[in-house]
Design an enzyme around this catalytic site. Structure first.
Site, PDB file in Angstrom:
ATOM      1  N   HIS A  26       0.430   4.983   6.903  1.00  0.00           N
ATOM      2  CA  HIS A  26       0.482   5.431   5.512  1.00  0.00           C
ATOM      3  C   HIS A  26       0.722   6.939   5.417  1.00  0.00           C
ATOM      4  CE1 HIS A  26      -1.902   1.668   5.459  1.00  0.00           C
ATOM      5  NE2 HIS A  26      -1.134   1.432   4.410  1.00  0.00           N
ATOM      6  N   GLY A  58      -2.135  -4.278   1.090  1.00  0.00           N
ATOM      7  CA  GLY A  58      -2.262  -5.528   1.820  1.00  0.00           C
ATOM      8  C   GLY A  58      -1.265  -6.595   1.418  1.00  0.00           C
ATOM      9  N   SER A  76       0.805  -1.227   0.000  1.00  0.00           N
ATOM     10  CA  SER A  76       0.000   0.000   0.000  1.00  0.00           C
ATOM     11  C   SER A  76       0.835   1.272   0.000  1.00  0.00           C
ATOM     12  CB  SER A  76      -0.942   0.012   1.202  1.00  0.00           C
ATOM     13  OG  SER A  76      -0.197  -0.008   2.406  1.00  0.00           O
ATOM     14  N   ASP A 126      -3.970   6.356  10.629  1.00  0.00           N
ATOM     15  CA  ASP A 126      -3.559   4.999  11.016  1.00  0.00           C
ATOM     16  C   ASP A 126      -2.107   4.947  11.465  1.00  0.00           C
ATOM     17  OD1 ASP A 126      -2.101   5.154   8.640  1.00  0.00           O
ATOM     18  OD2 ASP A 126      -3.377   3.763   7.545  1.00  0.00           O
ATOM     19  N   ASN A 146       4.298  -5.567   5.702  1.00  0.00           N
ATOM     20  CA  ASN A 146       3.167  -6.313   6.264  1.00  0.00           C
ATOM     21  C   ASN A 146       3.629  -7.581   6.964  1.00  0.00           C
ATOM     22  OD1 ASN A 146       0.993  -4.634   5.639  1.00  0.00           O
ATOM     23  ND2 ASN A 146       0.936  -5.363   3.538  1.00  0.00           N
TER      24      ASN A 146
END
Length: 233
Positions: A211, A97, A60, A208, A125
């Site tokens: 990002h 993701g 992402s 979040d 991730n």
């Protein structure tokens, strides 16, 4: 409605990338959320006038989660390349993701057309989920091996990543060192830390905390450009 991208910058449709990744990830959801998508579509053919291709392959962060496509760092790098008339088509193959396992599964499809520069941005991730570093290392190596089989002359750039010590300081330290190890082993060009000057700064990240904002992406683009520029001349 999304804004029109620059002529030489292409962002693979999310539906196409998502469809490719579904067969690769049968584990629990990743730390990033992928919006729903319907029909998969293959990327458009490379324009005959494009002399060279620069491909960003990542999650992402590369895809530009939460910002407009033209605000994400690959597009900003593409704008710089266009302004200098360097003759590269810039392709954003980021998928929100994505893990290294997912990337390893889809990279062969992405490389149906050869590339000249391949920027590999994956592993974040894996680290946020605490996946075994041995698996992350093997998957990154598998991606690198595939690039070298499909595009033997390609220059590979590895984007280093760091994670907070939530899963223990030893894991975080080993995770950071993994990128240098892989870059050294494979003689890759390394971006030591993709989010240098951005990671951990609330003002430069979305709510979040993961990002980057558009401003954060501009800083990331400068970090990436400093490494890429010597390779594109």
């Amino acid at each position: 409605m999304l804004k029109t991208l620059p002529m030489k910058f292409r962002h693979f449709p999310l539906a196409a990338l998502l469809a490719l990744s579904l067969t690769a990830c049968n584990s629990s959801p990743t730390a990033e959320q992928v919006p729903g998508a319907a029909t998969a579509a293959a990327p458009a053919a490379t324009p005959a006038t494009a002399a060279k291709r620069l491909l960003f392959f990542g999650n992402s962060l590369t895809a530009g989660y939460g910002v407009e496509p033209e605000q994400a760092f690959p597009a900003l790098v593409g704008d710089k390349i266009d302004s200098l008339k360097l003759g590269y088509e810039v392709v954003n193959a980021g998928l929100s993701g994505e893990t290294t396992a997912g990337g390893r599964s889809r990279v062969g499809w992405i490389l149906r057309q050869p590339v000249d520069v391949f920027v590999l941005e994956l592993g974040g991730n894996d680290g946020l989920r605490g996946l075994p570093l041995s698996a992350t290392r093997a998957n990154l190596q598998g991606i690198i091996d595939t690039v070298r089989r499909r595009s033997p002359g390609a220059q590979i750039v590895l984007a280093g990543m760091q994670i907070p010590p939530n899963l223990g300081q030893a894991y975080a330290t080993d995770f950071k060192a993994l990128y240098q190890e892989i870059a050294t082993k494979n003689k890759l060009v390394l971006i030591p830390f993709l989010l240098e000057g951005v990671g951990g700064d609330r003002a430069l990240n979305q709510p979040d905390g993961i990002h980057p904002t558009p401003t954060g992406h501009r800083i990331v683009a400068r970090t990436v450009w400093a490494v890429l520029q010597p390779l594109l001349k």
